[in-house]
Design a protein around this motif. Structure first.
Motif, PDB file in Angstrom:
ATOM      1  N   TYR A 161     -41.326 -24.141  17.985  1.00 53.03           N
ATOM      2  CA  TYR A 161     -42.490 -24.685  18.460  1.00 53.03           C
ATOM      3  C   TYR A 161     -42.843 -23.623  19.732  1.00 53.03           C
ATOM      4  N   TYR A 162     -42.001 -23.137  20.237  1.00 58.33           N
ATOM      5  CA  TYR A 162     -42.283 -22.005  21.234  1.00 58.33           C
ATOM      6  C   TYR A 162     -42.911 -20.836  20.719  1.00 58.33           C
ATOM      7  N   LYS A 163     -42.393 -20.331  19.435  1.00 54.10           N
ATOM      8  CA  LYS A 163     -43.092 -19.426  19.046  1.00 54.10           C
ATOM      9  C   LYS A 163     -44.564 -19.474  18.661  1.00 54.10           C
ATOM     10  N   TRP A 164     -45.057 -20.835  18.081  1.00 53.35           N
ATOM     11  CA  TRP A 164     -46.197 -21.211  18.028  1.00 53.35           C
ATOM     12  C   TRP A 164     -46.974 -21.449  19.170  1.00 53.35           C
ATOM     13  N   LEU A 165     -46.230 -21.853  20.424  1.00 51.19           N
ATOM     14  CA  LEU A 165     -46.825 -21.936  21.583  1.00 51.19           C
ATOM     15  C   LEU A 165     -47.202 -20.700  22.324  1.00 51.19           C
ATOM     16  N   ASP A 166     -46.470 -19.770  21.831  1.00 48.67           N
ATOM     17  CA  ASP A 166     -46.604 -18.249  22.206  1.00 48.67           C
ATOM     18  C   ASP A 166     -47.796 -17.617  21.493  1.00 48.67           C
ATOM     19  N   ARG A 167     -47.996 -18.337  20.360  1.00 47.80           N
ATOM     20  CA  ARG A 167     -49.318 -17.575  19.549  1.00 47.80           C
ATOM     21  C   ARG A 167     -50.613 -18.169  20.319  1.00 47.80           C
ATOM     22  N   LEU A 168     -50.376 -19.521  20.346  1.00 46.12           N
ATOM     23  CA  LEU A 168     -51.424 -20.305  21.077  1.00 46.12           C
ATOM     24  C   LEU A 168     -51.795 -19.784  22.488  1.00 46.12           C
ATOM     25  N   ILE A 169     -51.005 -19.492  23.361  1.00 40.96           N
ATOM     26  CA  ILE A 169     -50.971 -18.576  24.461  1.00 40.96           C
ATOM     27  C   ILE A 169     -51.809 -17.325  24.353  1.00 40.96           C
ATOM     28  N   ASP A 170     -51.410 -16.663  23.506  1.00 42.39           N
ATOM     29  CA  ASP A 170     -52.078 -15.370  23.081  1.00 42.39           C
ATOM     30  C   ASP A 170     -53.410 -15.467  22.855  1.00 42.39           C
TER      31      ASP A 170
END
Length: 190
Positions: A161-170
């Motif tokens: 989830y946090y890796k997905w969120l990291d991409r979203l933030i990017d």
């Protein structure tokens, strides 16, 4: 707020009442940005200004101290909701609202979520390493292995989830989010 030149008192009253309603609404909802109501009101005040304002002008308009204005403005500048601007002939700092609300949201989202993401990923990674070591130390303890497997599965799901969120933030930081969800800018007809 000051009277607007070239319009009647009745028209000015309608405009000021409508502006005040918006400013109050903004102030009441700025907690979404972790901003106090008075700082939200300050943002609303700046929103309706035709030119940048000094801290003294803001303090006078809001009947608040220069110190309170300074704290509020600093918060808004840090969140990239207000910009410090330079004006020829002025020795005082001037401030105006960032006009691109879409970018303001993207900047805020990136600032707040990036910090939370980093803290949570660090905790998850540290715990995962501790569980793996425990798993390696006691490979024959079936009960322990079952508990660790369950926890490691939960940690792995959270990390994904946090890796997905990291991409979203990017995507917010790069502006790519606006390719997926285009800005709905006002047209001449609006």
């Amino acid at each position: 707020m000051n009277h607007i030149d070239g319009i009647s008192s009745e028209q000015d009253l309608v405009i000021q009442k409508a502006r005040k309603r918006i400013i109050e609404s903004i102030g009441n909802n700025m907690d979404l940005y972790s901003v106090s109501q008075s700082t939200g009101h300050l943002y609303g005040l700046l929103l309706f200004q035709e030119k940048p304002m000094t801290l003294d002008e803001m303090g006078k308009a809001m009947e608040m101290s220069k110190t309170s204005m300074s704290t509020g403005v600093r918060t808004l500048v840090d969140l990239k909701m207000v910009n410090k601007v330079w004006e020829k002939g002025s020795r005082k700092d001037l401030y105006e609202v960032e006009s691109d609300w879409f970018q303001t949201f993207a900047d805020f989202f990136g600032l707040k979520w990036r910090k939370a993401l980093e803290v949570n990923l660090l905790a998850l990674t540290k715990s995962k390493n501790e569980f793996r070591k425990l798993n390696e130390q006691f490979p024959d303890n079936v009960s322990l292995q079952a508990v660790l497997k369950g926890d490691l599965d939960k940690i792995d799901a959270a990390i994904h989830y946090y890796k997905w969120l990291d991409r979203l933030i990017d995507s917010f930081e790069s502006g790519d989010i606006f390719k997926l969800v285009p800005k709905d800018l006002p047209s001449e007809e609006s």
